[in-house]
Design an enzyme around this catalytic site. Structure first.
Site, PDB file in Angstrom:
ATOM      1  N   THR A  37      -8.956  -0.960   0.127  1.00  0.00           N
ATOM      2  CA  THR A  37      -9.379  -2.031  -0.897  1.00  0.00           C
ATOM      3  C   THR A  37      -8.429  -3.111  -0.843  1.00  0.00           C
ATOM      4  OG1 THR A  37      -8.708  -0.285  -2.605  1.00  0.00           O
ATOM      5  CG2 THR A  37     -10.741  -0.468  -2.220  1.00  0.00           C
ATOM      6  N   LYS A  97      -8.760  -7.281  -1.698  1.00  0.00           N
ATOM      7  CA  LYS A  97      -8.275  -7.989  -2.776  1.00  0.00           C
ATOM      8  C   LYS A  97      -7.592  -9.174  -2.235  1.00  0.00           C
ATOM      9  CE  LYS A  97      -7.201  -3.575  -5.064  1.00  0.00           C
ATOM     10  NZ  LYS A  97      -6.129  -2.561  -5.080  1.00  0.00           N
ATOM     11  N   LYS A 114       0.853  -1.022   0.062  1.00  0.00           N
ATOM     12  CA  LYS A 114       0.109  -0.036   0.036  1.00  0.00           C
ATOM     13  C   LYS A 114       1.088   1.170  -0.238  1.00  0.00           C
ATOM     14  CE  LYS A 114      -1.910  -1.589   3.960  1.00  0.00           C
ATOM     15  NZ  LYS A 114      -3.296  -1.222   3.767  1.00  0.00           N
ATOM     16  N   ARG A 115       0.433   2.424  -0.351  1.00  0.00           N
ATOM     17  CA  ARG A 115       1.080   3.570  -0.135  1.00  0.00           C
ATOM     18  C   ARG A 115       1.949   3.703   1.235  1.00  0.00           C
ATOM     19  NH1 ARG A 115       1.077   7.620  -4.218  1.00  0.00           N
ATOM     20  NH2 ARG A 115       2.651   8.586  -2.743  1.00  0.00           N
TER      21      ARG A 115
HETATM   22  C1  LIG Z   1      -5.704  -1.668  -4.117  1.00  0.00           C
HETATM   23  C2  LIG Z   1      -4.458  -0.805  -4.314  1.00  0.00           C
HETATM   24  C3  LIG Z   1      -4.008   0.433  -3.526  1.00  0.00           C
HETATM   25  C4  LIG Z   1      -4.826   0.576  -2.189  1.00  0.00           C
HETATM   26  O1  LIG Z   1      -4.407  -0.390  -1.201  1.00  0.00           O
HETATM   27  P1  LIG Z   1      -4.905   0.125   0.290  1.00  0.00           P
HETATM   28  O2  LIG Z   1      -4.137  -0.949   0.983  1.00  0.00           O
HETATM   29  O3  LIG Z   1      -6.236  -0.107   0.315  1.00  0.00           O
HETATM   30  O4  LIG Z   1      -3.995   1.333   0.632  1.00  0.00           O
HETATM   31  C5  LIG Z   1      -2.743   1.012  -3.787  1.00  0.00           C
HETATM   32  N1  LIG Z   1      -2.137   0.643  -4.990  1.00  0.00           N
HETATM   33  C6  LIG Z   1      -2.331   0.013  -5.813  1.00  0.00           C
HETATM   34  C7  LIG Z   1      -1.599  -0.373  -6.904  1.00  0.00           C
HETATM   35  C8  LIG Z   1      -3.620  -0.982  -5.569  1.00  0.00           C
HETATM   36  O5  LIG Z   1      -3.813  -2.015  -6.437  1.00  0.00           O
END
Ligand SMILES: *Cc1c(COP(=O)(O)O)cnc(C)c1O
Length: 767
Positions: free
Chosen positions: A615, A619, A507-508
């Protein structure tokens, strides 16, 4: 669609362009030819048959994190396998398109959400179009050098942009106080599952408004010519990495007005061309504002309606019915505001409308707490809430916080405007395309149809005790882990044995997401194993992927820290059989597609109350992974769906965070826990070398110094995290653990973005 015909047409395209045979062409030539062949095939059906004169919806977003289009598009058209076979017959491997750059026109979750929603809109036959900016350079590419992040420009159109049509004849002019620019639309098809509905993502590109000035050229004033070209084109040069510094804020303001003005002009023009009166605009148009970046669309619509001789009050009323607003964060510093002097200087026509809106609210509400402009600062979220029909949060917990806290005063006046739509993800890209192995296993047991009716995954619950099914599930996971392991070896040069447990946080990079807490836990296990206190520790690989905003110092320090830990742990003969750590470089959508399906553990460990939804958590779940997380964002709903007993939940919840914060003394927590102290001290006791930058020491200081010391309660939650994580490590490998993984996948139905867009359609857009 006939895939053989697509390949034949691709052969003709390659021959016409380069005289080569398809099999002799380079990757980007084959990619462009196949993409163009598909574009030709879909051109006629594109945008037809979905509206029948009824309402259309525009999704306005400064970000669309699309990723790679070719696999997902071919899949939705039902020709992915056919094309793969045809290429194989010619000695080509369809995975060669993995060399094609992602279209990374977004930062992270917010931009990816926009992409998932468009895909779902087309898949469930909702007339939903996206409007955004065609950035010349997307989110920077990340290199890791000596453990530090380095940013490199992302030239996403290197292989061309075959998935767009440039529509010169639909260009519009956008006016700033100092000059005008031309906004040229590039339309990308949004192909729904099954290929029946194809909507549009319209991305605007800024160009010089005037034709080439021959007089200037004759006078040899080429500098003037060049300057004009640059000042127009620079508006779309780069996507702003969030949390970056103040630099370039003025350009950001131009970007926001540029794409919203172009979009609104375009839509008003189309509405007028349809012959319907502007008084009825809201009957054929709904617009969703993805966070505050597109909020200038509101005053722009009011302005244009007033130019058509409507009164302000009438224009306001119609605009209010057209717009809806999605909030994505409760972090005060992230709520967008602009200095009105800046707005006036750059877009005076909009400053005027904003002042009228302020007068309107004063007259109508007479409530000092509710304003548009205060102290010469315009509050974009307030503009959006006041002039829209609905404001929504992105998970139940987040919406509750908006009502009770962030927008409390607004909620008291307009309770009916506040709604929740929990985020979702498209099951096509995030399961069917990225995890063929699991997809075919699911289909084998419950048949087809789950791809666009994800609730059907619940039928898998019948097989949690079916030995054959469980064995196949485990084999699937093992295969995905091996694939990721191979990929990481190739890309990062790091060996991750696929028989290790894969514990993943991608994640970021942000302090509230608490990658630091995860890093501390690794040091904890490192010391325990090294000193013989955990002889039964199961071999675990900790995998990280994250980009830090270029100006975010602490985030960059955390990246360096994780890489320091990786170097130490991976090379220590006492621990290398038990622990591996890798920080993968340039985490993006395509990397994500390989990562989510290969995880045993999903780390979702944000401080409760800070992650609006998340999100990534969905996943992982969809691919059969347990969550190690806090009661934050959509984790709460993941627990509701799968049962809390099937996740690993730790740490302070929202109420406890509030309580602790009242009298938090992180230094005392640190002093009272000698394991924790030892771990934190590695930041400045010479254990690691940060090349003299002082980054690591200042990371330690941020835990103790100043009013915001350990703002995200890393130290407070440490023990609870270790306890639950250790339990998880113990459970791993058991039948019970696999059972939890399967249950998670089977209960992921709610998190399809098909469900989210249907909720928008019903409760907000009123389609
Ligand atoms: C789904 C996704 C995110 C969001 O990730 P979080 O864990 O919800 O912050 C960020 N970057 C990419 C490339 C993603 O596919």
């Amino acid at each position: 669609m006939n895939y053989k015909q697509i390949i034949k047409n691709a052969e003709i395209i390659v021959k016409a362009n380069s005289g080569k045979k398809l099999e002799d062409a380079c990757v980007s030539e084959v990619y462009c030819a196949i993409s163009r062949a598909v574009m030709a095939e879909i051109a006629e059906g594109w945008n037809k048959g979905v509206t029948n004169g009824k309402k259309r919806v525009g999704y306005l977003s400064a970000e669309f994190l699309i990723g790679r289009s070719i696999y997902a598009n071919l899949f939705n058209l039902g020709i992915l396998n056919g094309v793969k076979e045809e290429l194989a017959l010619r000695g080509m491997d369809i995975t060669m398109f993995e060399d094609i750059e992602d279209a990374a026109l977004g930062n992270g979750g917010l931009g990816r959400l926009a992409a998932c929603y468009l895909e779902s809109g087309a898949s469930v036959n909702i007339p939903l179009d996206g409007y955004g900016i065609r950035y010349r350079y997307g989110l920077f590419r990340q290199r890791i050098e000596d453990g530090f992040q380095r940013e490199v420009a992302d030239d996403w159109q290197k292989a061309g942009d075959p998935w767009s049509f440039r529509k010169d004849d639909e260009s519009v002019t956008v006016s700033f106080a100092d000059y005008k620019v031309k906004a040229v639309p590039y339309d990308m098809p949004v192909i729904g599952y099954g290929g029946n509905t194809i909507n549009t993502l319209r991305l605007w590109q800024s160009e010089e408004a005037d034709d080439f000035d021959f007089d200037l050229f004759n006078e040899m004033k080429t500098q003037v010519i060049a300057t004009r070209k640059v000042r127009a084109e620079e508006i779309c040069y780069v996507l702003y990495p969030n949390d970056s510094t103040e630099k370039g804020r003025l350009l950001r303001l131009r970007q926001e007005y540029f794409f919203t003005s172009a979009t609104i002009q375009d839509l008003v023009r189309k509405h007028k061309a349809s012959g319907k009166p502007l008084e009825k605009l809201h009957e054929s148009l709904s617009l969703q504002l993805n966070d505050t970046h597109p909020v200038f669309a509101i005053p722009e619509l009011i302005r244009l309606l007033m130019e058509e001789n409507m009164t302000f009050n009438k224009a306001f009323e119609i605009s209010r019915k057209v717009f809806n607003f999605t909030n994505h964060t409760i972090m005060g510093e992230a709520l967008e505001r602009w200095d009105m002097r800046r707005v006036k200087k750059l877009i005076p026509q909009i400053a005027r409308v904003l002042r009228m809106m302020q007068k309107h609210i004063e007259k109508n509400l007479q409530n000092e707490k509710l304003f548009i402009i205060k102290d010469e600062t315009v509050h974009m979220a307030n503009v959006a809430i006041y002039c829209s029909s609905a404001t929504n949060g992105v998970a139940q917990l987040h919406t509750d916080i908006l009502k009770q806290d962030t927008f409390k005063d607004w909620y008291e006046v307009y309770p009916e405007r506040f709604k929740n739509v929990t985020n979702g993800i498209t099951p096509r890209r995030w399961l069917a395309v990225c995890n063929e192995e699991f997809s075919s296993l699911i289909t084998e047991y419950i048949g087809d149809g789950w791809q666009n009716n994800l609730e059907r995954l619940a039928e898998l619950a019948k097989f949690v005790d079916d030995e054959k099914f469980v064995a196949k599930f485990k084999a699937m996971k093992q295969a995905k882990k091996q694939q990721l392991s191979d990929f990481i070896l190739k890309r990062e040069g790091v060996e991750i044995p696929s028989n290790f447990m894969f514990d993943i946080q991608v994640k970021r990079l942000h302090e509230y997401k608490r990658q630091l807490l995860n890093a501390f836990s690794i040091l904890y296990y490192y010391f325990e194993i090294k000193e013989g206190r955990m002889p039964d520790f199961k071999p675990t690989a900790f995998i990280f992927g994250a980009k830090a905003a270029p100006g975010y110092y602490n985030a960059k320090a955390i990246i360096k820290f994780i890489n320091c830990i990786a170097e130490k742990v991976n090379n220590d003969p006492d621990t290398k059989d038990k622990l591996r750590v890798v920080f993968v470089s340039d985490y993006n959508v395509s990397y994500a597609e390989k990562i989510f399906c290969a995880a045993d553990v999903s780390e979702q460990i944000s401080t409760a109350g800070f992650e609006a939804s998340g999100t990534g958590n969905m996943k992982f779940m969809l691919n059969g992974t347990v969550t190690l997380g806090t009661m934050d964002g959509a984790n709460v709903e993941i627990c509701e769906e799968a049962g809390k007993e099937n996740e690993y939940i730790f740490g302070a919840d929202v109420e406890e965070v509030a309580r602790v914060k009242k009298d938090y003394k992180p230094y005392e927590v640190y002093m009272a826990d000698k394991d924790l102290k030892r771990i934190v001290d590695t930041l400045d006791d010479g254990t690691f070398n940060d090349n003299g930058t002082g980054m690591l020491a200042s990371l330690k200081q941020s835990l103790f110094g100043g009013w915001s010391a350990d703002h995200y309660l890393v130290l407070h939650d440490f023990r609870s995290y270790i306890q639950v994580k250790t339990q998880l490590l113990n459970d791993y490998g058991s039948e019970e653990f696999t059972r939890k993984c399967i249950i998670n996948a089977s209960k992921a139905g709610k998190f399809s973005s098909d469900r989210s867009v249907k909720e928008y359609a019903k409760n907000i857009w009123k389609l």
